[in-house]
Enzyme design. Structure first.
Site, mmCIF file in Angstrom:
data_model
loop_
_atom_site.group_PDB
_atom_site.id
_atom_site.type_symbol
_atom_site.label_atom_id
_atom_site.label_comp_id
_atom_site.label_asym_id
_atom_site.label_seq_id
_atom_site.Cartn_x
_atom_site.Cartn_y
_atom_site.Cartn_z
ATOM 1 N N ASP A 57 -36.063 -29.465 -37.073
ATOM 2 C CA ASP A 57 -35.173 -29.141 -35.961
ATOM 3 C C ASP A 57 -35.901 -28.325 -34.909
ATOM 4 O OD1 ASP A 57 -33.311 -30.446 -37.384
ATOM 5 O OD2 ASP A 57 -32.044 -28.702 -37.830
ATOM 6 N N ALA A 58 -36.767 -27.423 -35.374
ATOM 7 C CA ALA A 58 -37.482 -26.558 -34.435
ATOM 8 C C ALA A 58 -38.407 -27.383 -33.540
ATOM 9 C CB ALA A 58 -38.288 -25.508 -35.197
ATOM 10 N N TYR A 71 -38.002 -30.491 -32.786
ATOM 11 C CA TYR A 71 -37.126 -31.249 -31.896
ATOM 12 C C TYR A 71 -36.702 -30.372 -30.713
ATOM 13 C CZ TYR A 71 -33.020 -33.871 -30.345
ATOM 14 O OH TYR A 71 -32.089 -34.555 -29.587
ATOM 15 N N ASP A 72 -36.313 -29.138 -31.011
ATOM 16 C CA ASP A 72 -35.894 -28.223 -29.955
ATOM 17 C C ASP A 72 -37.015 -27.970 -28.956
ATOM 18 O OD1 ASP A 72 -33.407 -28.044 -31.002
ATOM 19 O OD2 ASP A 72 -33.748 -26.155 -32.074
ATOM 20 N N SER A 99 -6.872 -57.316 -30.223
ATOM 21 C CA SER A 99 -6.497 -56.705 -31.499
ATOM 22 C C SER A 99 -6.487 -57.784 -32.578
ATOM 23 C CB SER A 99 -5.128 -56.060 -31.369
ATOM 24 O OG SER A 99 -4.225 -56.990 -30.842
ATOM 25 N N GLU A 158 -16.209 -56.567 -43.603
ATOM 26 C CA GLU A 158 -16.673 -55.221 -43.241
ATOM 27 C C GLU A 158 -15.573 -54.194 -43.465
ATOM 28 O OE1 GLU A 158 -17.981 -55.369 -39.068
ATOM 29 O OE2 GLU A 158 -18.182 -57.529 -39.360
ATOM 30 N N LYS A 166 -12.996 -51.394 -42.533
ATOM 31 C CA LYS A 166 -12.236 -51.106 -41.316
ATOM 32 C C LYS A 166 -12.096 -49.589 -41.219
ATOM 33 C CE LYS A 166 -7.891 -52.315 -39.103
ATOM 34 N NZ LYS A 166 -7.484 -50.913 -38.943
ATOM 35 N N ASP A 206 -11.003 -46.050 -39.877
ATOM 36 C CA ASP A 206 -9.800 -45.556 -39.212
ATOM 37 C C ASP A 206 -10.205 -44.577 -38.116
ATOM 38 O OD1 ASP A 206 -7.173 -45.318 -38.679
ATOM 39 O OD2 ASP A 206 -6.667 -44.094 -40.423
ATOM 40 N N GLU A 259 -16.534 -48.075 -33.467
ATOM 41 C CA GLU A 259 -15.406 -47.227 -33.818
ATOM 42 C C GLU A 259 -15.907 -45.789 -33.885
ATOM 43 O OE1 GLU A 259 -12.640 -49.008 -34.228
ATOM 44 O OE2 GLU A 259 -11.190 -47.698 -35.236
ATOM 45 N N TYR A 292 -20.000 -52.588 -34.550
ATOM 46 C CA TYR A 292 -19.758 -53.793 -35.348
ATOM 47 C C TYR A 292 -19.690 -55.092 -34.573
ATOM 48 C CZ TYR A 292 -15.135 -52.259 -33.876
ATOM 49 O OH TYR A 292 -14.090 -51.823 -33.136
ATOM 50 N N LYS A 339 -14.155 -61.680 -41.171
ATOM 51 C CA LYS A 339 -14.469 -62.506 -40.001
ATOM 52 C C LYS A 339 -15.162 -63.792 -40.431
ATOM 53 C CE LYS A 339 -15.449 -58.467 -37.087
ATOM 54 N NZ LYS A 339 -16.513 -57.627 -36.548
ATOM 55 N N LYS A 348 -5.152 -54.678 -44.608
ATOM 56 C CA LYS A 348 -4.836 -53.248 -44.692
ATOM 57 C C LYS A 348 -4.297 -52.885 -46.068
ATOM 58 C CE LYS A 348 -4.156 -51.988 -39.907
ATOM 59 N NZ LYS A 348 -3.214 -51.690 -38.836
ATOM 60 N N CYS A 384 11.156 -14.461 -39.386
ATOM 61 C CA CYS A 384 10.058 -14.825 -40.279
ATOM 62 C C CYS A 384 10.434 -14.496 -41.726
ATOM 63 C CB CYS A 384 8.800 -14.062 -39.888
ATOM 64 S SG CYS A 384 7.461 -14.222 -41.079
ATOM 65 N N CYS A 423 7.984 -11.424 -42.850
ATOM 66 C CA CYS A 423 8.018 -10.067 -42.291
ATOM 67 C C CYS A 423 9.293 -9.751 -41.531
ATOM 68 C CB CYS A 423 6.808 -9.830 -41.387
ATOM 69 S SG CYS A 423 6.935 -10.668 -39.794
ATOM 70 N N CYS A 473 5.978 -17.112 -36.186
ATOM 71 C CA CYS A 473 6.315 -15.705 -36.308
ATOM 72 C C CYS A 473 5.421 -14.949 -35.334
ATOM 73 C CB CYS A 473 6.037 -15.238 -37.731
ATOM 74 S SG CYS A 473 5.867 -13.450 -37.857
ATOM 75 N N CYS A 532 2.619 -9.065 -39.403
ATOM 76 C CA CYS A 532 3.122 -9.974 -40.442
ATOM 77 C C CYS A 532 2.092 -10.099 -41.571
ATOM 78 C CB CYS A 532 3.395 -11.342 -39.837
ATOM 79 S SG CYS A 532 4.002 -12.553 -41.020
HETATM 80 ZN ZN LIG Z 1 5.989 -12.867 -40.066
#
Ligand SMILES: [Zn+2]
Length: 688
Positions: free
Chosen positions: A45-46, A48-49, A94, A128, A130, A132, A188, A240, A304, A328, A422, A425, A440, A445
């Site tokens: 990372d260093a 890369y920085d 869709s 493949e 799907k 979400d 996605e 995809y 597909k 699904k 509440c 409290c 609340c 509280c």
């Molecule tokens: Zn409360």
């Protein structure tokens, strides 16, 4: 801090800089690809920085070399007021759904009927996962990323290019064997479970309503008007398919996935070329349980037709392709009875109604509680105590009550009323207009106490070193601390009774607490944990009111403060109106905590005299000691003016880290350029 002058120390000629910039960008893109797409980094990372810093330095020297696709610009774009519409070249249609394995077989039969092929012919299907998430389209011209958009209505989406640029797995430039001309790549965007929970924790800390699920959270993150917010969320992407492509045509979907991968796109490894629909069915079955082990939500599989020539023959019906279907998995549901509805008070004070149910198994887990979300949801579904209900578990969400089985009602069911006080409290419960969540507002509280104390001592607030979650938990449990003011009455002896404390560490914590009494007003306001009052707003309030008493007494003046909207004003007013708040302020004052004045950023020390009214500043880049808006407010407080663009009338341009084109403009017009330190020095001088 690197100063502007040091960047100008060793100027290299423009032509050479251009070449070096190109080379650095290529290198950085390659390492992005290794890290974010392949998950196989080859440098630290260093290192890369360091590459990124070299590029930044060159771009600061030659701002004309900055391009929107430069790796330094991934988070560079300013917030937009709204998203421009983007018309997809090829519509994003869709998919039809298949809700059972038999519907998958019917899909196969329909295709054969359409093609006029015998029923026993075998068709290749590429199957493949799907994901979400949120569908997006990424357009490349001659391998350069030019525009990215959401699906929208399928024909026109929202242009969210600056937000998509913040996703490191999206290459700004396709790899060398990608086609030239225009290419629309579809993918996605999603959040994995860990990041989803992290964002929700953060939202809860900030008093915001948590997201319902990862998809919802990804959509919210992608549609932020400020790309800086999107950049703080680790959105990911799987690609995809393609929409339009000027100069590329695959033979099969399998070949397309391989090509996308070669071009540098992130392609989900979980797909299979199935030799007939039964293999597709088996693959769907395989993932039914297996998907739970993935770190992200998968709600089904997409099947597909593999051959593109066949896809073309099959074409479309209404707005869905005939050659693909989304299988699904059904959400896992169960039926049980609600024994009671209780109210839980979260660490942010949010009141959540929870159904206590007869235990039931759903999705392989026994559950006896389900969330009812909020009052509106209970009304909408008309859920009553004693009702038989359908509950559901889907993906990374807690079980929820979906619906009531009304036929099972006996007339004995009782309606639920949200408490006005509440349950923990007894303080007022507020439900601001337009919000679904009741809260609340009790400043002491117990349900919120640990969080409040932890926030009080946090770095941006009173900055008490050594006051971590473990210490706060014990202090609260032992009853030593019932509100933030109690911290200041703690003795070394009391601290010594906590686990893992010795004489020296106890004394250190004691001193850290005492030292925090002198923090500036802005930090104190932030530390109070008023809803909607983050560090920036706290600073604005401190600068405007100058003392806590004036702020506490302000009502109408609040909404007149620039940057303070009606929602914040209402929240501040509500907070200071509380009896408990007044009691705490009194206690804090008695403990010597209230700073009399602290209206200036901490870096500046004592209050200065005025700048001349003709002194005009323009700020560019990021400042280290304060936000740019705070620096501008400071200039205005001192009587000068701060503007957004450089002209011949500009007195000074103050250049922070990663300055933009304003710096180039200043140099062109001969306007003096100050480093941040030089600017602060000028401010100090006015006070000397
Ligand atoms: Zn409360």
């Amino acid at each position: 801090m690197s100063s502007i002058s040091s960047l100008f120390d060793e100027p290299i000629p423009l032509a050479q800089a251009r070449e070096r910039v190109e080379q650095l960008r290529k290198e950085i893109e390659y390492h992005n690809y290794r890290y974010y797409v392949l998950d196989q980094p080859v440098i630290s990372d260093a290192e890369y920085d360091r590459l990124l810093q070299k590029l930044q330095a060159l771009e600061a020297q030659y701002p004309e070399l900055i391009t929107p696709n430069s790796p330094t610009q991934r988070v560079g774009a300013p917030p937009s007021g709204e998203f421009a519409p983007h018309r997809h070249i090829q519509p994003m249609l869709s998919l039809a759904n298949a809700l059972s394995l038999n519907e998958l077989r019917e899909f196969d039969a329909r295709i054969k009927r359409f093609l006029g092929s015998p029923a026993d012919e075998r068709i290749d299907y590429l199957t493949e996962l799907k994901i979400d998430g949120v569908a997006v389209s990424l357009t490349y011209r001659d391998r350069e990323f030019v525009v990215g958009a959401t699906r929208g209505d399928g024909f026109t989406g929202e242009n969210v290019t600056p937000n998509l640029r913040t996703i490191r797995a999206i290459p700004m430039r396709l790899r060398d064997d990608a086609p030239m001309g225009l290419v629309e790549i579809r993918g996605e965007v999603y959040l994995d479970h860990e990041e989803f929970h992290r964002i929700n924790r953060e939202r809860e800390e900030a008093g915001e309503v948590p997201y319902m699920n990862p998809r919802n959270s990804a959509a919210g993150s992608l549609r932020q008007l400020d790309p800086k917010i999107t950049a703080r969320r680790r959105l990911q992407i799987w690609c995809y398919s393609i929409g339009h492509a000027d100069q590329y045509r695959p033979e099969t979907q399998a070949e397309l996935l391989e090509a996308l991968s070669r071009w540098g796109m992130r392609v989900n490894p979980n797909h299979r070329l199935c030799r007939d629909i039964e293999e597709g069915v088996a693959y769907c079955e395989e993932w039914r349980e297996e998907r739970r082990h993935l770190p992200y939500d998968v709600d089904g599989l997409v099947v597909k037709v593999n051959a593109i020539a066949l896809q073309d023959r099959l074409g479309f019906v209404s707005r869905s392709p005939r050659w693909a279907v989304a299988f699904k998995y059904p959400a896992e549901q169960a039926t049980t009875r609600i024994l009671d509805i209780i109210v839980q008070v979260g660490r942010t004070g949010a009141l959540t109604p929870v159904a206590v149910m007869e235990p039931v198994e759903v999705g392989g887990v026994m559950v006896s509680r389900a969330t009812l979300h909020n009052e509106d949801e209970i009304r909408r579904k008309d859920v009553r105590i004693g009702d038989t209900v359908v509950i559901q578990r889907a993906g990374e969400v807690i079980p929820e009550v979906v619906s009531v089985v009304e036929e099972r009602r006996t007339g004995q069911e009782r309606r639920f009323e949200m408490p006005t006080r509440c349950p923990v409290c007894g303080a007022e419960v507020e439900r601001p207009a337009g919000e679904a969540v009741a809260r609340c507002v009790g400043v002491s509280c117990p349900a919120q106490l640990q969080r409040r104390i932890l926030h009080w001592g946090s770095r941006g607030a009173m900055d008490i070193e050594g006051l971590g979650p473990a210490q706060v938990e014990q202090l609260v449990e032992k009853g030593y601390v019932r509100d933030p003011a109690d911290l200041y009455a703690l003795t070394v002896e009391q601290i010594l009774t906590l686990e893992r404390f010795a004489e020296k560490s106890a004394r250190n914590l004691y001193q850290a607490i005492q030292a925090s009494k002198g923090r500036p007003l802005a930090r104190l306001i932030f530390a109070l944990g008023i809803r909607h009052v983050g560090e920036t707003v706290a600073r604005l309030l401190a600068e405007h009111f100058g003392s806590l008493d004036r702020l506490a007494a302000a009502v109408e003046e609040l909404s007149a403060v620039p940057g303070i909207g009606p929602e914040i004003a209402a929240s501040v007013h509500r907070f200071f109106r509380q009896e408990a708040t007044r009691a705490i302020l009194k206690k804090l004052r008695a403990a010597g905590v209230l700073p009399a004045e602290a209206a200036l950023p901490e870096a500046l020390g004592k209050a200065p005299k005025a700048f001349g009214a003709d002194l005009t500043f323009v700020f560019t880049g990021e400042l280290q000691s304060m936000k740019r808006s705070a620096a501008e407010a400071l200039v205005r407080r001192l009587g000068g003016s701060a503007t957004g663009s450089v002209s011949r009338n500009t007195s000074y341009v103050v250049a922070g880290e990663k300055p933009g084109s304003k710096l180039a403009r200043a140099i062109e017009l001969g306007v003096p350029v100050l480093t941040e330190d030089e600017f602060l020095e000028k401010v100090r001088q006015t006070g000397a």
